[in-house]
Design an enzyme around this catalytic site. Sequence first.
Site, mmCIF file in Angstrom:
data_model
loop_
_atom_site.group_PDB
_atom_site.id
_atom_site.type_symbol
_atom_site.label_atom_id
_atom_site.label_comp_id
_atom_site.label_asym_id
_atom_site.label_seq_id
_atom_site.Cartn_x
_atom_site.Cartn_y
_atom_site.Cartn_z
ATOM 1 C CG HIS A 92 9.073 -2.511 -12.821
ATOM 2 N ND1 HIS A 92 9.393 -2.255 -14.147
ATOM 3 C CD2 HIS A 92 10.254 -2.527 -12.154
ATOM 4 C CE1 HIS A 92 10.704 -2.115 -14.258
ATOM 5 N NE2 HIS A 92 11.246 -2.285 -13.074
ATOM 6 C CB SER A 99 1.583 -0.493 4.083
ATOM 7 O OG SER A 99 2.645 -0.171 3.220
ATOM 8 C CB SER A 114 3.537 -0.767 8.644
ATOM 9 O OG SER A 114 2.537 -1.247 7.745
ATOM 10 C CB CYS A 135 -0.949 -0.006 1.199
ATOM 11 S SG CYS A 135 -2.316 1.166 1.040
ATOM 12 C CD GLU A 192 9.016 3.450 -19.835
ATOM 13 O OE1 GLU A 192 9.378 4.242 -18.938
ATOM 14 O OE2 GLU A 192 8.243 2.498 -19.635
ATOM 15 C CD GLU A 222 7.007 7.144 -16.776
ATOM 16 O OE1 GLU A 222 6.919 7.282 -15.544
ATOM 17 O OE2 GLU A 222 7.553 6.173 -17.320
ATOM 18 C CB SER A 228 3.508 5.752 -4.550
ATOM 19 O OG SER A 228 3.027 6.712 -5.462
#
Length: 492
Positions: A132, A78, A76, A45, A389, A393, A47
Amino acid sequence: MNNYFNKLTFIQKIKHLGQCRLMKKNEFSDGVRALLSKKIVIIGCGSQGLNQGLNMRDSGLNITYALRRDSIINQSQSYIRAMKYGFSVGTYDELIPEADFVINLIPDKYHESLIQKIEPLMKYKAVLGYSHGFHIVEIGVKIRQDITVIMVAPKCPGTEVRQEYQRGFGVPALIAVHEENNAYGTGMELAKSWACSIGSNKAGVLESSFVAEVKSDLMGEQTVLCGMLQVGSIFCFDKMVEDGLDSGYAGKLVQNGWEVITEALKQGGITLMMDRLSNVSKLRAFELSDQLKNILTPVFEKHMEDILDGSFSKNMMLDWINKDCKLLSYRQNNSQLLFEKAPVYCETILEQTYFDHGVLMVAIIKASVELAFDIMVKSGIKPESAYYESLHELPLIANTIARKRLYEMNMVISDTAEYGNYLFSDFVLPLLKKEFVPYLKRGDLDLSHVNNIVHIDNILLRDINEMIRTHPIEKVGVQLRSYMKDMVSLSF
C-alpha cells in the site's frame, strides 16, 4: 497538506491517477525467476505479512521475517505467528543489511519511523517493497536514490490472499514502480515476479502507480467495501428487529447474507446479482438503489475530495499522534452494537432466501458499488482500478463478516481502512435513518410483498434490465472477470 501528491502539477496528478493497464498473461512467463536468488526479508507478520510470506515460500522463495528486538524478546503475536509456520526470525540489525529485497508490511502509521530505522541499514541497490503506497504518497518521504521502490497491492485482505492461493488460484493485484526510485530500470520485473509469487498473475494484474493505488484504495475501503457493509449491517439488522423479526434470524440473515449475495456479484456482476431476484423484487431493488444514490452522492463525493486533497490523511495522522484516540473510541462503540451481540440462529437459511428476504441488502450493494465506481472514474481513476476497488473486493470483505460479523472485518482490514470505515459509517448511519427509512416498505427485508398481486410493466422491466447491463462497471467487469474463469465458486 504538503505531501507527494499535492506537490505534483495538475498534469502530473492526472497522469498518475490515470495510470492503469491490464497486463497480459504472457508478461508473467518468467514467473518468480527474478526473485529466486534474492534474500527476501518481510517486516511485519500480520494478515498481509504472514499470508504473502506463506505464498512466497510455497512459490520457492527465500523468506525471513525482521521484527523489532522487543517483539522477539516479549514473543509478540507477530513473533508467535512467524515461528508457528517455521520461518526464521531476526532483528532489523541482523537481517536488513544482508537483504536484497525488503518488504514493508506493517500498518501505515508506523511506516515513517520504520523507514528512518531501516534505510541506513539497507545495502546499496537493495529493493524496498510496499503493498500500500500510503507512506510514499500521503507522507512523501524521499527514499535513498539507489534503492528501487516497488509495490504489489493484492485487492483483498491477507486471509483471502492465502485462501485463493491454496485453491490453486490467486487474487488480482495492482503493481507499480515509484518513478523516483527506479534508477536501474529493474523495478517492473521485480514487481511482476513478486505478483507471481503470491498467485496474482492467475487472477489479473494492473500496471498502476502509487498514486492511483492509494487514492482508489482509500475511496473504496471507506465507502463501498467496508463503510457501506458496516452501515448496511447495522441498518438492516436494526430495521428487522424494530419490525418484530427474531434478532437471531435477523443477525444470521445479515451476517451471511452479504457473502451469499456478493458471490453472485463476483461471478456475474450486478447483472447476475439482480437476476437472482424475482421481477417484483428487482424493480423494488432498483428503485431503492436510486433513492440511496440520491442521498449518498454528496457523501461519497466529499470522501473522494478529502482523499484527493489530503484532508483525510491529515486528520487520521493527527489521530495517530493522539494515540489513536478516535480509532479506539470508534472500535469500543462498535463492540457494543446489538448486531454484534445478536444470538446465534441455528436453523438453516436457504441460499435463495437471502435474496428473497434481502431486497434492501441487494439495493445497498448496487447503489454503493455503482456510486463508488462512478465517482472514482470522474476523479480520473481508470475504470479497471475503480472496478477492483469497488465491485471485485466486496465479496472478499463480505466473507470476513460471515466469519465473525463486523468484529472480524475490522480485525482483518488495516487500521487505515478501519478508521475510514468508522468515519464514514458514523456519518451515514444516522443520515439513512433520517432520510431513507421513510422510503422503506415491510417487504424490503422479508417476503410480505411477494404474495401481493403486482402488475409488472414489461417496458419498465425491459428498460431497467438494459440500464443494469449497460452500466460502465458491467462492461469493464466482463473483461476483468474473464481473467478469473478458474476462480472457485463458494457453495452454500
